[in-house]
Design an enzyme around this catalytic site. Structure first.
Site, short mmCIF file in Angstrom:
data_model
loop_
_atom_site.label_atom_id
_atom_site.label_comp_id
_atom_site.label_asym_id
_atom_site.label_seq_id
_atom_site.Cartn_x
_atom_site.Cartn_y
_atom_site.Cartn_z
N PRO A 134 -5.29 7.82 55.04
CG PRO A 134 -6.04 7.82 52.81
CD PRO A 134 -5.59 6.90 53.92
CE LYS A 135 -8.99 5.88 59.28
NZ LYS A 135 -9.65 5.22 60.40
CB VAL A 136 -9.47 14.77 56.28
CG1 VAL A 136 -8.03 14.85 55.84
CG2 VAL A 136 -10.35 14.38 55.10
#
Length: 248
Positions: A114-116
């Site tokens: 869940p990368k931002v």
């Protein structure tokens, strides 16, 4: 370009992919981990079934990547939640913020991380190991730990970072409904622990609508560790399909 050529290219853009087609090897990956107790109702609001929550704990992590094949050095921060699935204990990756777009794109597309984008850092300041996370110009997390106060058993350190990891993979369809929605699992197995330390720690989380780490409030710091490793990330495997049987 022939259709069969298109099918062999699995990245976007088609002729200039955002990340290298390689399995990344991490050298001198440095962790600051702060495990804290939080509100159990807040945890239940963000952890998807069929995962189960035991103690209401969260691990805030900052990871400074010394060198990564395909990406180079970068830093990452986020939250992981201890969970279990069918008796197997692991962690659910709730949020990850990093300062490297290729690693962000690869984590989301190839896997389910869940990368931002964000601005984390890991430094030493006046005898303290300091991990921070900024979103834009605003601070959203500050963690401090006594720098190398006590050695941590390397077997315990290895156990901390090699538990099974669960993530939610969602790919929307063109109609606004999910095209893929799966719970997936992975685990780090190819790891060498070079250093491991523990000591006193503190953690502050600041409310931000686009980086809501503080929605899992810090009630009590339970433990902390500072670990330096070499490792390779494994691929993922689906363990639950949320769309199977949906609408039937």
């Amino acid at each position: 370009m022939r259709a069969e050529d298109v099918r062999q290219r699995l990245t976007t853009p088609l002729t200039g992919p955002a990340y290298a087609p390689t399995v990344p090897r991490f050298t001198d990956r440095e962790y600051l981990n702060v495990v804290y107790r939080t509100d159990p109702d807040a945890l239940r609001a963000v952890v998807p079934e069929p995962l189960r929550i035991g103690e209401p704990l969260v691990r805030f992590e900052v990871m400074k990547m010394g060198d990564v094949t395909g990406y180079g050095p970068y830093t990452e921060a986020g939250q992981a939640i201890p969970v279990s699935l069918e008796g197997e204990h692991g962690e659910y990756l709730h949020a990850m913020y990093l300062d490297n777009f290729p690693a962000t794109a690869s984590g989301r597309e190839v896997s389910a991380y869940p990368k931002v984008l964000g601005s984390p850092s890991l430094t030493v300041d006046s005898g303290a190991l300091v991990g921070t996370l900024d979103h834009g110009s605003l601070r959203v997390a500050t963690a401090t730990m006594g720098y190398k106060h006590h050695e941590l058993d390397r077997r315990e350190a290895r156990a901390q970072i090699t538990v099974p990891t669960f993530m939610l993979k969602t790919v929307p369809g063109y109609d606004g409904l999910p095209r893929v929605q799966e719970l997936v699992r992975t685990r780090i197995t190819d790891v060498t622990v070079k250093e491991a330390w523990t000591g006193p720690a503190r953690l502050q989380l600041f409310a931000h609508v686009l980086a809501p780490l503080a929605d899992l409030p810090v009630l009590e710091v339970v433990s902390a560790s500072h670990i330096v490793t070499d490792l390779t990330l494994n691929g993922v495997e689906p363990v639950h399909d949320y769309l199977k049987g949906a609408g039937s």
